[in-house]
Scaffold this active site. Sequence first.
Site, mmCIF file in Angstrom:
data_model
loop_
_atom_site.group_PDB
_atom_site.id
_atom_site.type_symbol
_atom_site.label_atom_id
_atom_site.label_comp_id
_atom_site.label_asym_id
_atom_site.label_seq_id
_atom_site.Cartn_x
_atom_site.Cartn_y
_atom_site.Cartn_z
ATOM 1 N N LYS A 1 5.008 -0.918 -66.019
ATOM 2 C CA LYS A 1 5.418 0.538 -65.674
ATOM 3 C C LYS A 1 5.894 1.122 -67.066
ATOM 4 O O LYS A 1 6.847 0.777 -67.589
ATOM 5 C CB LYS A 1 6.286 0.574 -64.643
ATOM 6 C CG LYS A 1 5.560 0.268 -63.270
ATOM 7 C CD LYS A 1 6.781 0.334 -62.108
ATOM 8 C CE LYS A 1 5.997 0.029 -60.936
ATOM 9 N NZ LYS A 1 7.215 -0.543 -59.808
ATOM 10 N N ASP B 1 3.632 -7.339 -52.547
ATOM 11 C CA ASP B 1 4.841 -7.048 -53.462
ATOM 12 C C ASP B 1 6.145 -7.099 -52.620
ATOM 13 O O ASP B 1 6.186 -6.454 -51.826
ATOM 14 C CB ASP B 1 4.622 -5.382 -54.035
ATOM 15 C CG ASP B 1 5.756 -5.163 -55.028
ATOM 16 O OD1 ASP B 1 6.468 -6.012 -55.392
ATOM 17 O OD2 ASP B 1 5.803 -4.252 -55.392
ATOM 18 N N LYS C 1 3.262 -4.309 -49.349
ATOM 19 C CA LYS C 1 4.871 -4.331 -49.332
ATOM 20 C C LYS C 1 5.312 -5.477 -48.419
ATOM 21 O O LYS C 1 4.810 -5.324 -47.075
ATOM 22 C CB LYS C 1 5.528 -3.296 -49.183
ATOM 23 C CG LYS C 1 5.201 -2.117 -50.441
ATOM 24 C CD LYS C 1 6.180 -2.433 -51.671
ATOM 25 C CE LYS C 1 5.809 -1.671 -52.688
ATOM 26 N NZ LYS C 1 6.337 -2.129 -53.820
ATOM 27 N N GLY D 1 2.849 2.171 -60.385
ATOM 28 C CA GLY D 1 3.251 3.623 -60.050
ATOM 29 C C GLY D 1 4.670 3.673 -59.538
ATOM 30 O O GLY D 1 5.219 2.738 -59.230
ATOM 31 N N GLU E 1 3.560 -10.224 -56.263
ATOM 32 C CA GLU E 1 4.513 -9.355 -57.167
ATOM 33 C C GLU E 1 5.971 -9.354 -57.052
ATOM 34 O O GLU E 1 6.378 -9.310 -55.859
ATOM 35 C CB GLU E 1 3.967 -7.711 -57.156
ATOM 36 C CG GLU E 1 4.666 -6.861 -58.320
ATOM 37 C CD GLU E 1 4.459 -5.251 -57.993
ATOM 38 O OE1 GLU E 1 3.108 -4.971 -57.388
ATOM 39 O OE2 GLU E 1 4.802 -4.543 -58.555
ATOM 40 N N SER F 1 -0.953 1.112 -53.014
ATOM 41 C CA SER F 1 0.237 0.409 -52.673
ATOM 42 C C SER F 1 0.769 1.011 -51.233
ATOM 43 O O SER F 1 0.633 2.283 -50.925
ATOM 44 C CB SER F 1 1.196 0.727 -53.675
ATOM 45 O OG SER F 1 2.504 0.181 -53.256
ATOM 46 N N LYS G 1 -2.488 -3.133 -52.142
ATOM 47 C CA LYS G 1 -1.084 -3.684 -52.301
ATOM 48 C C LYS G 1 -0.105 -3.719 -50.923
ATOM 49 O O LYS G 1 -0.002 -2.710 -50.687
ATOM 50 C CB LYS G 1 -0.405 -3.247 -53.543
ATOM 51 C CG LYS G 1 1.018 -3.136 -53.834
ATOM 52 C CD LYS G 1 1.465 -3.320 -55.282
ATOM 53 C CE LYS G 1 2.594 -2.560 -55.580
ATOM 54 N NZ LYS G 1 3.095 -2.348 -56.732
ATOM 55 N N ASP H 1 7.371 -7.324 -62.180
ATOM 56 C CA ASP H 1 7.415 -6.137 -62.281
ATOM 57 C C ASP H 1 8.978 -5.657 -62.646
ATOM 58 O O ASP H 1 9.112 -5.643 -64.033
ATOM 59 C CB ASP H 1 7.336 -5.328 -60.849
ATOM 60 C CG ASP H 1 7.600 -4.041 -60.834
ATOM 61 O OD1 ASP H 1 8.169 -3.272 -61.531
ATOM 62 O OD2 ASP H 1 7.135 -3.297 -59.610
HETATM 63 O O1 LIG Z 1 3.064 5.240 -57.134
HETATM 64 C C1 LIG Z 1 2.728 4.316 -56.441
HETATM 65 O O2 LIG Z 1 1.823 4.541 -55.872
HETATM 66 C C2 LIG Z 1 3.350 2.758 -56.423
HETATM 67 C C3 LIG Z 1 4.391 2.838 -55.476
HETATM 68 C C4 LIG Z 1 5.207 1.568 -55.220
HETATM 69 O O3 LIG Z 1 4.693 0.488 -55.040
HETATM 70 C C5 LIG Z 1 6.650 1.449 -55.891
HETATM 71 C C6 LIG Z 1 7.018 2.394 -56.447
HETATM 72 C C7 LIG Z 1 8.359 2.611 -56.873
HETATM 73 C C8 LIG Z 1 9.255 1.505 -56.722
HETATM 74 C C9 LIG Z 1 8.812 0.074 -55.911
HETATM 75 O O4 LIG Z 1 9.148 0.569 -54.769
HETATM 76 C C10 LIG Z 1 7.178 0.135 -56.044
HETATM 77 C C11 LIG Z 1 6.865 -1.101 -56.942
HETATM 78 O O5 LIG Z 1 7.766 -1.918 -56.818
HETATM 79 O O6 LIG Z 1 5.746 -1.051 -57.365
HETATM 80 MG MG LIG Z 2 6.542 -3.653 -57.738
#
Ligand SMILES: O=C(O)CCC(=O)C1=CC=C[C@@H](O)[C@@H]1C(=O)O
Ligand SMILES: [Mg+2]
Length: 369
Positions: free
Chosen positions: A262, A188, A163, A290, A213, A135, A161, A238
């Site tokens: 998650k 995402d 953002k 994650g 996402e 991510s 992934k 999510d």
């Molecule tokens: O732990 C990782 O590598 C994933 C990180 C990540 O994309 C996210 C972690 C926590 C909250 C969000 O910002 C985001 C998600 O939405 O999945």
């Molecule tokens: Mg997410």
Amino acid sequence: MKITDLTLRTVDMTMKFPFETSVGITDTREILLIEVTDGEYVGYGECVADIDPYYSEETVETAIHIIKDFIIPRLKGASIQHPSDISSLLAPIRRHQMAKGGVDCALWDLYAKQQAKSLSEVLGGTKTEVPVGISIGIQKDVETLIEKINVYVNEGYQKIKIKIKPGFDYEILKQVREAFPAVSIMADANSAFTLQDLELFKKMDTLNLLMIEQPLAHDDIVDHSKLQAAIQTPVCLDESIHSFEDARKAIELGSCKTINIKIGRVGGLFEAKQIHDLCAENNIPVWCGGMFETGIGRAHNVAISSLHNFSIPGDTAPSARYWDKDIIEPEITMSEAGTVAVPTEQGIGVTVDQTHVDSITKRLETFSM
Ligand SMILES: O=C(O)CCC(=O)C1=CC=C[C@@H](O)[C@@H]1C(=O)O
Ligand SMILES: [Mg+2]
């Protein structure tokens, strides 16, 4: 299950770099760890709540409050034969999934250790390795993003992934797609758009993305069903999915074609497994998201990802992705093929580096059970 003590501990961890999403920037974390013991073994869980309520309404403070004042009293003296028993014991406490999830994970680890089995085995996992994606936070410009993707693709990550947020969306994804025509790319949005942006999503629909996402509101499944009906690209939920029931309703409405499970967001491993099974019955592939976990949370994520329908690479990046030094040994690493091995040792299959954990502990409280 015999449980003699439960310990709540927070540790201060600094991330290697600030991570930006549409809801804010994360760079330091105070992470709540839960330890349960029977006097012989220790089971570890990690609560994925953050210090602020911007991804979820739960925070480290609310989780400590709920665990101390409501979860522990309910567990005390209860006859728990199996970790899945706590689901009904804790059901009267509405929501607070991350608080419940941290305790649930610790109990599963303890249970697996008591049975001398790996966590993956007691969960019914079948895979010995799980595919890994990465991510990437919002970058200052598309050139920086493309440079990073190039590095990660060469490291072996099987899914990228990205953002996105309003203004850092279609044009960015289009340039990334042009630079990497064959790479598995997803976006995402962390709820940053609305149905008013339908035309934008129709443009994204031409980019052969693996999924988009959580494009719409964090508490919505109705608008997502309208969006999913209008585009081919799978919508992934999510933030909208907190339980088996949420997943059932979203599937019934056609709100998504995949779910990011998650463990903490759905209240623990039992619920996560139930959602996994429901999705499998409905031919909906899932993957494990994650939450910038330490190695403890990561090990739980890898174990659940060993279930057969976790067929899309998860955000289960190795320890070194976010931490200079993780709190477990051995650290979680990724093969050149972009996979993480599922631990075969008892429980979560990793050892906690107690000296290091003690040195970064901020708060510590033990409760006899
Ligand atoms: O732990 C990782 O590598 C994933 C990180 C990540 O994309 C996210 C972690 C926590 C909250 C969000 O910002 C985001 C998600 O939405 O999945
Ligand atoms: Mg997410």
